[in-house]
Design a protein around this motif. Structure first.
Motif, PDB file in Angstrom:
ATOM      1  N   TYR A  89      10.840 -17.868  -2.880  1.00 30.36           N
ATOM      2  CA  TYR A  89      10.664 -18.758  -4.026  1.00 30.36           C
ATOM      3  C   TYR A  89      11.594 -19.953  -3.876  1.00 30.36           C
ATOM      4  CZ  TYR A  89       8.095 -18.174  -8.431  1.00 30.36           C
ATOM      5  OH  TYR A  89       7.172 -18.252  -9.433  1.00 30.36           O
ATOM      6  N   GLY A  90      11.193 -21.082  -4.393  1.00 26.08           N
ATOM      7  CA  GLY A  90      11.953 -22.318  -4.233  1.00 26.08           C
ATOM      8  C   GLY A  90      13.415 -22.199  -4.670  1.00 26.08           C
ATOM      9  N   GLY A  91      14.334 -22.666  -3.824  1.00 26.03           N
ATOM     10  CA  GLY A  91      15.755 -22.727  -4.172  1.00 26.03           C
ATOM     11  C   GLY A  91      16.528 -21.463  -3.852  1.00 26.03           C
ATOM     12  N   HIS A  92      15.851 -20.336  -3.705  1.00 30.62           N
ATOM     13  CA  HIS A  92      16.556 -19.079  -3.399  1.00 30.62           C
ATOM     14  C   HIS A  92      16.981 -19.081  -1.933  1.00 30.62           C
ATOM     15  CE1 HIS A  92      15.512 -16.653  -7.072  1.00 30.62           C
ATOM     16  NE2 HIS A  92      14.599 -17.605  -7.162  1.00 30.62           N
ATOM     17  N   ASN A  93      18.138 -18.435  -1.653  1.00 35.97           N
ATOM     18  CA  ASN A  93      18.587 -18.393  -0.267  1.00 35.97           C
ATOM     19  C   ASN A  93      18.181 -17.102   0.428  1.00 35.97           C
ATOM     20  OD1 ASN A  93      20.299 -16.590  -1.386  1.00 35.97           O
ATOM     21  ND2 ASN A  93      22.172 -17.732  -0.995  1.00 35.97           N
ATOM     22  N   THR A  94      17.383 -16.288  -0.268  1.00 38.69           N
ATOM     23  CA  THR A  94      16.833 -15.101   0.373  1.00 38.69           C
ATOM     24  C   THR A  94      15.545 -14.725  -0.371  1.00 38.69           C
ATOM     25  OG1 THR A  94      17.368 -12.888   1.172  1.00 38.69           O
ATOM     26  CG2 THR A  94      18.121 -13.441  -1.043  1.00 38.69           C
ATOM     27  N   VAL A  95      14.811 -13.787   0.182  1.00 38.61           N
ATOM     28  CA  VAL A  95      13.561 -13.364  -0.450  1.00 38.61           C
ATOM     29  C   VAL A  95      13.877 -12.300  -1.490  1.00 38.61           C
ATOM     30  CG1 VAL A  95      11.289 -12.347  -0.046  1.00 38.61           C
ATOM     31  CG2 VAL A  95      12.325 -13.794   1.684  1.00 38.61           C
ATOM     32  N   ARG A  96      13.676 -12.600  -2.772  1.00 33.88           N
ATOM     33  CA  ARG A  96      14.067 -11.599  -3.766  1.00 33.88           C
ATOM     34  C   ARG A  96      13.253 -11.661  -5.045  1.00 33.88           C
ATOM     35  NH1 ARG A  96      20.013 -14.188  -4.917  1.00 33.88           N
ATOM     36  NH2 ARG A  96      19.291 -16.285  -5.333  1.00 33.88           N
ATOM     37  N   THR A  97      12.199 -12.471  -5.080  1.00 33.02           N
ATOM     38  CA  THR A  97      11.427 -12.580  -6.316  1.00 33.02           C
ATOM     39  C   THR A  97      10.352 -11.504  -6.365  1.00 33.02           C
ATOM     40  OG1 THR A  97      11.846 -14.913  -6.658  1.00 33.02           O
ATOM     41  CG2 THR A  97       9.788 -14.060  -7.554  1.00 33.02           C
ATOM     42  N   ILE A  98      10.317 -10.808  -7.498  1.00 33.51           N
ATOM     43  CA  ILE A  98       9.278  -9.802  -7.710  1.00 33.51           C
ATOM     44  C   ILE A  98       8.350 -10.309  -8.808  1.00 33.51           C
ATOM     45  CG2 ILE A  98      10.711  -7.886  -6.962  1.00 33.51           C
ATOM     46  CD1 ILE A  98      11.245  -7.256  -9.928  1.00 33.51           C
ATOM     47  N   HIS A  99       7.181  -9.729  -8.898  1.00 31.92           N
ATOM     48  CA  HIS A  99       6.258 -10.181  -9.932  1.00 31.92           C
ATOM     49  C   HIS A  99       5.411  -9.010 -10.405  1.00 31.92           C
ATOM     50  CE1 HIS A  99       3.026 -10.213  -6.925  1.00 31.92           C
ATOM     51  NE2 HIS A  99       3.984 -10.593  -6.121  1.00 31.92           N
ATOM     52  N   PRO A 100       4.966  -9.068 -11.670  1.00 31.52           N
ATOM     53  CA  PRO A 100       4.146  -7.965 -12.174  1.00 31.52           C
ATOM     54  C   PRO A 100       2.835  -7.866 -11.402  1.00 31.52           C
ATOM     55  CG  PRO A 100       4.873  -9.407 -13.969  1.00 31.52           C
ATOM     56  CD  PRO A 100       5.201 -10.105 -12.681  1.00 31.52           C
ATOM     57  N   ALA A 101       2.285  -6.667 -11.358  1.00 31.63           N
ATOM     58  CA  ALA A 101       1.048  -6.447 -10.596  1.00 31.63           C
ATOM     59  C   ALA A 101      -0.075  -7.365 -11.063  1.00 31.63           C
ATOM     60  CB  ALA A 101       0.623  -4.985 -10.719  1.00 31.63           C
ATOM     61  N   ILE A 102      -0.125  -7.665 -12.369  1.00 31.96           N
ATOM     62  CA  ILE A 102      -1.219  -8.517 -12.846  1.00 31.96           C
ATOM     63  C   ILE A 102      -0.902  -9.996 -12.659  1.00 31.96           C
ATOM     64  CG2 ILE A 102      -2.099  -6.847 -14.518  1.00 31.96           C
ATOM     65  CD1 ILE A 102      -0.771  -8.606 -16.727  1.00 31.96           C
ATOM     66  N   GLY A 103       0.322 -10.316 -12.167  1.00 30.49           N
ATOM     67  CA  GLY A 103       0.647 -11.710 -11.839  1.00 30.49           C
ATOM     68  C   GLY A 103       1.076 -12.552 -13.018  1.00 30.49           C
ATOM     69  N   HIS A 104       1.248 -11.982 -14.218  1.00 35.55           N
ATOM     70  CA  HIS A 104       1.606 -12.782 -15.398  1.00 35.55           C
ATOM     71  C   HIS A 104       2.692 -12.099 -16.224  1.00 35.55           C
ATOM     72  CE1 HIS A 104      -1.740 -15.446 -14.732  1.00 35.55           C
ATOM     73  NE2 HIS A 104      -2.541 -14.406 -14.624  1.00 35.55           N
ATOM     74  N   GLY A 105       3.437 -12.915 -16.971  1.00 34.46           N
ATOM     75  CA  GLY A 105       4.516 -12.403 -17.815  1.00 34.46           C
ATOM     76  C   GLY A 105       4.041 -11.563 -18.982  1.00 34.46           C
ATOM     77  N   SER A 106       2.744 -11.663 -19.307  1.00 38.63           N
ATOM     78  CA  SER A 106       2.220 -10.832 -20.408  1.00 38.63           C
ATOM     79  C   SER A 106       2.351  -9.343 -20.069  1.00 38.63           C
ATOM     80  CB  SER A 106       0.758 -11.177 -20.716  1.00 38.63           C
ATOM     81  OG  SER A 106      -0.029 -10.957 -19.568  1.00 38.63           O
ATOM     82  N   GLU A 147       0.813  -1.223   0.000  1.00 40.31           N
ATOM     83  CA  GLU A 147       0.000   0.000   0.000  1.00 40.31           C
ATOM     84  C   GLU A 147       0.844   1.270   0.000  1.00 40.31           C
ATOM     85  OE1 GLU A 147      -2.112  -1.141   3.378  1.00 40.31           O
ATOM     86  OE2 GLU A 147      -3.385  -2.503   2.220  1.00 40.31           O
ATOM     87  N   ASP A 148       2.084   1.159   0.500  1.00 39.25           N
ATOM     88  CA  ASP A 148       2.962   2.338   0.548  1.00 39.25           C
ATOM     89  C   ASP A 148       3.803   2.487  -0.717  1.00 39.25           C
ATOM     90  OD1 ASP A 148       2.063   2.876   3.109  1.00 39.25           O
ATOM     91  OD2 ASP A 148       3.538   1.503   3.983  1.00 39.25           O
ATOM     92  N   GLY A 149       3.580   1.614  -1.674  1.00 43.08           N
ATOM     93  CA  GLY A 149       4.323   1.732  -2.929  1.00 43.08           C
ATOM     94  C   GLY A 149       5.659   1.009  -2.933  1.00 43.08           C
ATOM     95  N   ASN A 150       5.973   0.244  -1.852  1.00 47.39           N
ATOM     96  CA  ASN A 150       7.219  -0.534  -1.852  1.00 47.39           C
ATOM     97  C   ASN A 150       7.021  -1.818  -2.665  1.00 47.39           C
ATOM     98  OD1 ASN A 150       8.523   1.206   0.052  1.00 47.39           O
ATOM     99  ND2 ASN A 150       7.187   0.292   1.608  1.00 47.39           N
ATOM    100  N   ILE A 151       8.042  -2.173  -3.436  1.00 48.87           N
ATOM    101  CA  ILE A 151       7.947  -3.393  -4.241  1.00 48.87           C
ATOM    102  C   ILE A 151       7.829  -4.616  -3.340  1.00 48.87           C
ATOM    103  CG2 ILE A 151       9.277  -4.909  -5.784  1.00 48.87           C
ATOM    104  CD1 ILE A 151       8.192  -2.554  -7.265  1.00 48.87           C
ATOM    105  N   ASN A 152       6.850  -5.457  -3.605  1.00 51.97           N
ATOM    106  CA  ASN A 152       6.685  -6.693  -2.839  1.00 51.97           C
ATOM    107  C   ASN A 152       7.652  -7.749  -3.334  1.00 51.97           C
ATOM    108  OD1 ASN A 152       4.704  -6.222  -0.926  1.00 51.97           O
ATOM    109  ND2 ASN A 152       3.049  -6.478  -2.417  1.00 51.97           N
TER     110      ASN A 152
END
Ligand SMILES: Cc1cc2nc3c(=O)[nH]c(=O)nc-3n(C[C@H](O)[C@H](O)[C@H](O)COP(=O)(O)OP(=O)(O)OC[C@H]3O[C@@H](n4cnc5c(N)ncnc54)[C@H](O)[C@@H]3O)c2cc1C
Length: 406
Positions: free
Chosen positions: A59-76, A50-55
């Motif tokens: 994700y599997g196999g990563h050693n830290t939290v670093r995966t981002i995703h588009p707002a609509i949830g898809h690669g399109s 809500e504050d505009g920070n990237i969520n």
């Protein structure tokens, strides 16, 4: 182990130099710049709080939290504006054409391709040949070959026609084979990844994986015969898939509503429910009755919830996200999971300038490649979410290098 919900910058690895002085980590320093470019040039919107920070999500196999995703949830969110941009720039896009041959001149330079128009399916011996001359260079971006059963089974005999695949029908190997015939070195062709979070109740990628893959950190998966977990749900895809296949039966992925982020619920869970892949139950008792789970399941659930409370998975060392909650009153969402071929780590070998190498490890002049068509970028098991970074970073690089090529 506790995951802090923030981006940790990776160390600057500098040039990682591998066998015979070939840098092994192309483009690793350009991810952030490329991410900014997706916003400034393509207008891609990434999911924020809500504050505009990237969520960022675990994700599997990563050693830290670093995966981002588009707002609509898809690669399109990326591919549609990319296509619009290219069209706006006046670059023609030819479809229904299959690249079947690469041509090099007497100096070894890549000078053009043969494409077969109206080829039948993925058969490179069909269609009308058309020849295209390269003014500056050729960029190979033909993707992986997960859907090419004959090719993939040559390299890993386990992966015959009995193993389903998440890819589209064009994920085949004829362009890669043509590049190899033209002298390109191919590496890691037998490193073929299975996605562990696929549903055996639908064909192809379907509706289940988008939801489960983004939610594995927050629930547990169990063998319905024993009621027990068999692996960390955040293990990398190789470890997770091998564990499921060795165990022999589809696992049940179990999560309750409070552990599903709103974006994933709207973008991905509802479609999985609508398709009948994920089932909703009001209480855990309903889940136990539906799948005839043994008594051990209750003990496993109790243990798992203690691990979540203590942020310490004593059984499999799973990283428990800070915002994970013990599985509670419900409703519960259950999905059966079984691995399918998802990504091919092998392909043509490139250097740090996206140039394709020949079998003597020399760059082929005028020949560039990027994305899943290349090999050696991800090692033995690609991490989820890193393919998009690879494709965008190295795709831009390959285009820039080709444009400068004389
Ligand atoms: C269902 C699914 C979900 C995924 N989700 C994620 C994700 O969330 N995050 C992430 O990082 N990665 C994800 N990936 C992986 C990532 O999407 C791929 O690795 C990436 O799209 C590959 O891009 P590319 O440009 O190299 O190839 P592609 O996008 O596969 O494009 C290659 C194109 O070339 C065409 N082609 C092939 N051969 C020929 C030929 N001979 N002549 C002409 N054209 C040809 C193909 O038909 C295709 O259109 C996902 C993959 C799948 C299958």
């Amino acid at each position: 182990m506790v995951i802090r919900g923030r981006i940790r910058r990776e160390k600057d690895h500098g040039d990682i130099v591998g066998q015979k002085g070939i840098p092994q980590d192309p483009g690793s320093e350009k991810s952030n710049e490329t991410w900014e470019w997706t916003q400034s040039e393509l207008g891609v919107e990434w999911d924020t709080d809500e504050d505009g920070n990237i969520n960022v999500i675990p994700y599997g196999g990563h050693n830290t939290v670093r995966t981002i995703h588009p707002a609509i949830g898809h690669g399109s969110a990326i591919t549609v504006p990319l296509t619009e941009k290219v069209t706006e720039m006046g670059v023609p896009i030819g479809t229904g054409r299959m690249v079947t041959k690469f041509f090099r001149d007497e100096t070894g330079r890549m000078v053009g391709v043969q494409v077969n128009e109206k080829a039948k399916g993925n058969d490179p011996t069909t269609g009308n040949p058309v020849y295209i001359k390269a003014n500056k260079g050729v960029v190979l971006a033909s993707g992986g070959f997960g859907k090419d059963v004959a090719w993939r089974a040559q390299h890993d005999p386990h992966l015959d026609e009995t193993v389903d695949c998440t890819n589209q029908d064009g994920a085949t190997a004829e362009a890669l084979a043509a590049a190899m015939k033209a002298g390109a070195l191919a590496v890691h062709l037998d490193w073929i990844q299975l996605g562990p979070w696929c549903s055996p109740d639908e064909t192809g990628y379907g509706k289940g994986p988008s939801y489960i893959d983004a939610n594995v950190a927050y629930g547990m998966s169990i063998d319905p015969q024993t009621g027990k977990r068999i692996v960390s749900e955040l293990a990398d895809r190789r470890v997770y898939s091998n564990a499921i296949v060795e165990n022999g039966v589809p696992l049940l992925q179990i999560v309750d509503e409070q552990n599903i982020p709103k974006w994933n619920y709207e973008a991905n869970l509802q479609p999985a429910i609508d398709a009948g892949i994920t089932k909703k139950f009001d209480t855990i008792e309903d889940v136990i009755a539906e799948y005839s789970l043994p008594d051990e399941f209750r003990a496993q659930l109790e243990r798992y919830n203690t691990y979540v409370e203590n942020r310490n998975d004593e059984e499999f060392g799973k990283m428990i996200p800070e915002d994970a909650k013990p599985l509670g009153d419900g409703p519960y969402y259950i999905t059966r999971i079984w691995p399918k071929v998802h990504h091919t780590m092998g392909g043509v070998k490139t250097n740090m300038d996206a140039q394709v190498l020949d079998v003597d490890l020399n760059p082929i002049p005028g020949f560039f490649a990027a994305g899943e068509a290349t090999g050696g970028v991800h090692g033995a098991c690609r991490l989820g979410s890193c393919a998009t970074a690879d494709c965008l970073v190295n795709g831009r690089l390959a285009g820039q290098m080709a444009a400068q090529s004389e």
